[in-house]
Design a protein around this motif. Sequence first.
Motif, mmCIF file in Angstrom:
data_model
loop_
_atom_site.group_PDB
_atom_site.id
_atom_site.type_symbol
_atom_site.label_atom_id
_atom_site.label_comp_id
_atom_site.label_asym_id
_atom_site.label_seq_id
_atom_site.Cartn_x
_atom_site.Cartn_y
_atom_site.Cartn_z
ATOM 1 N N THR A 60 53.116 38.257 96.322
ATOM 2 C CA THR A 60 52.286 37.243 95.683
ATOM 3 C C THR A 60 52.963 36.736 94.411
ATOM 4 N N PRO A 62 48.631 42.374 98.902
ATOM 5 C CA PRO A 62 47.381 42.081 99.613
ATOM 6 C C PRO A 62 47.340 42.639 101.032
ATOM 7 N N ASN A 101 39.619 41.776 98.754
ATOM 8 C CA ASN A 101 39.517 40.535 97.985
ATOM 9 C C ASN A 101 40.093 39.341 98.740
ATOM 10 N N CYS A 102 40.838 39.617 99.808
ATOM 11 C CA CYS A 102 41.437 38.551 100.621
ATOM 12 C C CYS A 102 40.636 38.273 101.884
ATOM 13 N N GLU A 151 37.114 36.800 103.736
ATOM 14 C CA GLU A 151 35.924 35.971 103.592
ATOM 15 C C GLU A 151 34.717 36.747 104.100
ATOM 16 N N ALA A 166 41.860 35.640 104.418
ATOM 17 C CA ALA A 166 42.147 34.430 103.646
ATOM 18 C C ALA A 166 43.302 34.763 102.696
ATOM 19 N N GLU A 223 45.563 33.144 101.492
ATOM 20 C CA GLU A 223 45.812 32.172 100.433
ATOM 21 C C GLU A 223 45.149 32.579 99.119
ATOM 22 N N LYS A 224 44.115 33.397 99.170
ATOM 23 C CA LYS A 224 43.452 33.874 97.959
ATOM 24 C C LYS A 224 44.382 34.737 97.106
ATOM 25 N N SER A 225 45.420 35.297 97.710
ATOM 26 C CA SER A 225 46.325 36.189 96.985
ATOM 27 C C SER A 225 47.523 35.459 96.372
ATOM 28 N N ASP A 226 47.638 34.160 96.573
ATOM 29 C CA ASP A 226 48.791 33.377 96.092
ATOM 30 C C ASP A 226 50.106 33.899 96.667
ATOM 31 N N ASN A 238 50.729 26.234 97.967
ATOM 32 C CA ASN A 238 49.525 25.794 97.292
ATOM 33 C C ASN A 238 48.785 24.628 97.939
#
Length: 189
Positions: free
Chosen positions: A71, A114, A145-146, A148, A154, A156-159, A172
């Motif tokens: 990340t 993640p 935390n990643c 839904e 998801a 993308e939540k972890s960058d 992004n």
Amino acid sequence: MKQSWKPGNMLYPLPVVLVTCRHENIDNVFTVAWTGTICTNPAMVYISVRPERYSYELIKKSKVFTINLTTKKLVKAVDFCGVRSGRQVNKFEAMQLECQEAQTINCPILKDSPVNIECKVNDILELGSHHMFIATVTNVQVDENCLEENGRLALEKSDPIVYSHGEYYDLNQVLGSFGYSVRKKKKKK
């Protein structure tokens, strides 16, 4: 007009991962960009590693490793772990990387990653500059935390980050989803 270049590996961008490994009482972490999926069923992946890398012998002897997705938060560690050798420095300490134990193999995983993919080596293909470790995935740990509410990953939540021609990039912007080019448009009411 296009230029013709000598044969080379131009498949970019690539996932850039931190691979953790252990043999006996020695743990190490190193950066790998030559990694990917081989098969869905059974779940199989690979990493390609130069034989002179410190972790090469650790993985060859233990027959296990963990692929830890990376990340933006981990980008400095990704770079450091790719340019420093575990022979000279404890990269876990230098980069303050917290570990915990994998669930199905004797190997550390990175807490800040993640997704941690636990792998057991099936074969090693000696291909030239790199040898390919072909492995079966024995377990995947995913940071809650990643997820839904419906359980969808998801990431993308972890960058997440990727590597391309010597540089690291974040992801992004969503450009489309699988099948969007043929999906029927919803009728307006």
